[in-house]
Design an enzyme around this catalytic site. Structure first.
Site, short mmCIF file in Angstrom:
data_model
loop_
_atom_site.label_atom_id
_atom_site.label_comp_id
_atom_site.label_asym_id
_atom_site.label_seq_id
_atom_site.Cartn_x
_atom_site.Cartn_y
_atom_site.Cartn_z
N GLY A 18 37.17 38.25 41.22
CA GLY A 18 37.84 39.16 40.30
C GLY A 18 36.82 39.85 39.42
N PRO A 19 37.27 40.85 38.67
CG PRO A 19 38.58 42.55 37.81
CD PRO A 19 38.66 41.29 38.57
N GLY B 202 34.92 38.91 33.25
CA GLY B 202 35.65 38.58 32.04
C GLY B 202 37.11 38.19 32.23
CE LYS C 135 34.53 36.43 38.39
NZ LYS C 135 34.81 37.42 37.32
CB SER D 246 41.95 54.97 47.58
OG SER D 246 41.22 55.16 46.40
CE LYS E 178 42.67 52.50 43.50
NZ LYS E 178 42.76 52.88 44.92
#
Ligand code: ADP
Length: 768
Positions: free
Chosen positions: A347-348, A350, A353, A671, A714
């Site tokens: 995951g991104p 912060g 994790k 995309s 998104k």
């Protein structure tokens, strides 16, 4: 100042009166100084030895020095300057002063009066010297020939000490002690100590010669050194160290083979001469072997309820992730099988994790080890360097294990998607060996050389992007995705976790500081731009720090309510504003959607048209894939112009310019295909596209709309920008389950399989 003499600072030898020495310099200060002395009349200078080694400055200079004369100066070919200096007499220095790079000083001659008993000391000293020269094998008798011209105790002492083989530090006192009788006493002590040492040496050697064969000889010679050191009051460090290490080794819980190896190395260490270059290397190796946690386990809790409680209290939401972790632990406990796949939290930045992995360790009662493999391109970083390599070290796995101090820690491997492969090897394949339960009970680090059992370690990897995890590793990993937080989730995390935690860390209570939701939201929206909450945590900490200061400085205010105004006062002006859709619908501008490490955002795409020859101009630093999307979109429109009510000559007589303005970064990926298509159709048909619409999806030449990644992020970004309707590919419909309800109620999602569906929906109203 010129009338004062220059001071030559000598740090490694003592120059006595009536003594000549040869020195070589490459130090440019000394060289410059000698140049000046060479030019003055008499070539005089003052020679001093600083009181403490290495420190230079007026306070470290002694009260007594030697007046010296430069007798010879020559430049030798290696760039150095060779000089001969003669010591003239002991002098008292009254004051030192700096002169540019040098020091100068005033001096006074020291009058040395010799009393009657000086004569007696003179005679005793000559006798002692005689005896000394006879008994000490390395003392030549050249000194004897110089005794003739000497008739004062002062001169005799200076002569003898200049010959005596004693250390620099011990020699310095012979300059600063003025009384010759005291110096004579020092000399006798120093010579006597030497004599004793020599006698002892000869005695042991004689015995060794008499009694021993060659192998025993070595042992006894070693004993001899020990004895001598003892005699000289120097404890043998290595010896007591070997004793200490032997004790430690006997307590190690490693297997017999490893123990044997450690003992062998210790033996080598013991037998090596302290000056051997290998000594340090072996000592370091022993240090590693002794400090590795061989068979040292912590006991896991079997209480899954406790595990859940700890995870819940440290991390808000993330229900799915926590469930997966609990399932994983349950199976492991139930089957006692440790060969389950390795968890990889993706995951991104912060989003929790690493901190979640640490909480897992805590909840299981395990220690943690943490390494990052981001940016490494050398497999030695994982498996270590061979010991023959200079500066060798174990790899990061063994380093982590040593730090953790147990054989079964939770071992966090950060950034496994950021390793690179090059000529130094492929760290990913080394990591594979580490993670492979079939092999990792016999993990062999090149430096350690012996096998280390990693099979009880619980590995947790983290990564930002699944696609970038090396393929062979991905196969081994149980991927658990953590996605960006919505603003509301961030708000909850801040209220329930970050703020209470930071209050405590700053010694504050909610009776002193409070923050309402609106203020927290401002922090989230305008002072941070991130997928996770790390920056938010930092901002809260920063606010509280400033509040603590205020509380202490202004004693009449005991409570602060943090609101928007106060945030601006304490943290400065807003740092971020998100793309907000403009109120006006326009021709040739359509909202796409971007997903970056900062989370999601809308990405408006613009196009214009002007007279030309049919060229396509692309700007906005678009990546290759996005540029291809522009070509595909244009060609798809050209081949279906009629369906979109476009007259084809528009393509021939105009140049088309597509631009993606700044704002969201990372402008690559397929995309934006549907967005570019819509922008162009809007342009060619001169029809406006509503601003409250956004869309995402890859387009093919035939108009099919293919799935994309990062939908949740998104959509969160689009929602923040005020979008009301979003077109998504059919394939992504399943991802809508992940979208928080509070967003779903504000946005209408339309999933499509073919671009014509978007066309119908967007441009229909105008057709009507
Ligand atoms: P990552 O490893 O994903 O980059 P971290 O684990 O370092 O992120 O998290 C950054 C900070 O955010 C930590 O202080 C962590 O406690 C906090 N944090 C992240 N997610 C949550 C959550 N769901 N609940 C509470 N705190 C969180």
């Amino acid at each position: 100042m010129e009338d004062k003499l220059l001071v030559l600072i000598v740090n490694d030898m003592v120059i006595f009166p009536n003594n000549e020495v040869r020195i070589e310099y490459d130090n440019s200060y000394d060289k410059q100084m000698i140049e000046i002395v060479d030019k003055i009349e008499d070539n005089l200078m003052l020679i001093v030895n600083p009181i403490e080694d290495g420190s230079i400055g007026v306070t470290s200079f002694p009260k007594y020095g030697v007046l010296g004369r430069l007798k010879l100066k020559m430049n030798v070919p290696n760039g150095k300057t060779r000089i001969v200096i003669e010591g003239i007499e002991r002098v008292e220095i009254s004051s030192y002063m700096e002169d540019g790079n040098f020091y100068r000083a005033d001096y006074r001659k020291v009058d040395i009066l010799e009393e009657d008993d000086a004569k007696d000391y003179f005679n005793i000293l000559v006798k002692s010297l005689d005896n000394y020269i006879v008994k000490v094998p390395y003392m030549g008798n050249a000194i004897m020939s110089q005794l003739n011209g000497i008739d004062t105790l002062n001169d005799l002492c200076d002569l003898i000490v200049s010959f005596l083989p004693i250390k620099y530090e011990d020699k310095k006192k012979y300059i600063t002690t003025i009384d010759p009788i005291q110096r004579a006493k020092y000399l006798m002590e120093d010579m006597n100590r030497d004599l004793k040492f020599v006698e002892l040496e000869q005695k042991i050697e004689a015995e060794v010669e008499k009694e021993l064969n060659d192998t025993q000889k070595e042992y006894f010679l070693r004993e001899k050194i020990k004895l001598m050191q003892k005699e000289l009051g120097e404890a043998n460090n290595k010896d007591s160290e070997v004793e200490r290490l032997t004790k430690k080794i006997s307590k190690l819980k490693c297997n017999a083979k490893v123990k044997e190896k450690i003992k062998r190395e210790l033996n080598r260490y013991d037998n090596l001469n302290s000056n051997s270059p290998e000594v340090g290397m072996i000592r370091e190796y022993l240090d590693w072997m002794i400090h590795l946690p061989w068979n040292h386990y912590t006991k896991d809790t079997n209480d899954l309820v406790r595990v859940k409680r700890i995870l819940d209290s440290s991390h808000y939401a993330l229900e799915e992730v926590k469930d997966r972790i609990l399932e994983y632990l349950a199976v492991k406990q139930n089957t006692n099988n440790l060969r389950s796949p390795i968890i990889c939290l993706v995951g991104p930045p912060g989003v929790g994790k690493t901190s979640l992995a640490i909480s897992i360790a805590k909840s299981l009662n395990r220690k943690t080890a943490k390494i990052s493999v981001g940016g490494i391109n050398d497999e030695a970083e994982i498996v270590g360097h061979r010991r023959t390599y200079i500066g060798a070290n174990p790899g990061r796995i063994i380093q982590g294990i040593r730090k953790a101090g147990t054989t079964n820690p939770v071992f966090i491997i950060d950034e496994i998607d950021k390793m690179t492969k090059d000529i130094k090897g492929d760290p990913a394949s080394s990591l594979l060996e580490v993670l492979d339960p079939e092999q990792n009970n016999k993990f062999s680090d090149h430096y350690i050389e012996e096998e280390f059992d990693l099979s009880q370690v619980m590995f947790i990897a983290t990564a930002n992007y699944v696609e970038q995890i090396p393929y062979e590793l991905r196969d081994r990993l149980e991927i658990i995705e953590l996605s960006s937080y919505t603003e509301y989730e961030k708000l909850d995390i801040a209220k329930n976790h970050l703020i209470p935690r930071e209050l405590e860390e700053h010694g504050l209570t909610s009776l002193q500081v409070q923050m309402d939701d609106e203020a927290i939201m401002t922090l989230i929206r305008n002072y941070t731009k991130e997928a996770g909450v790390r920056e938010l945590e930092r901002m809260i900490a920063s606010l509280f720090r400033k509040i603590v200061k205020k509380l202490l400085l202004t004693s009449d205010v005991a409570f602060y309510q943090i609101d928007n105004e106060m945030i601006e006062e304490l943290l400065g002006k807003k740092k971020f504003t998100y793309m907000e859709t403009s109120q006006e619908d326009e021709v040739g501008v359509v909202n796409g959607m971007a997903y970056t490490v900062f989370g999601g955002d809308i990405l408006p795409i613009e196009a214009t048209l002007f007279k030309g020859k049919g060229d396509l101009i692309l700007t906005g630093s678009l990546g290759d894939v996005m540029q291809e999307s522009c070509h595909i979109a244009l060609n798809y429109i050209k081949s279906n112009a009629e369906q979109f009510h476009i007259t084809t000559d528009i393509f021939e007589n105009h140049d088309i310019h597509i631009h993606v303005p700044e704002g969201a970064v990372n402008k690559d990926g397929p995309s934006a295909g549907v967005t570019i298509t819509t922008t162009l159709i809007s342009l060619f048909t001169n029809r406006k596209v509503p601003k409250k619409i956004a869309m995402t999806g890859e387009i093919t030449l035939r108009g099919r709309v293919l799935g994309i990644g990062g939908l949740k992020e998104k959509v969160i970004g689009a929602h923040r920008a005020g979008i009301k309707q979003v077109f998504i590919p059919d394939e992504n419909e399943k991802d809508l389950d992940d979208i928080p309800e509070e967003i779903k109620k504000d946005i209408r999602f339309i999933s499509v399989n073919n671009y014509s569906e978007i066309f119908q929906s967007v441009f229909r109203e105008e057709d009507d």
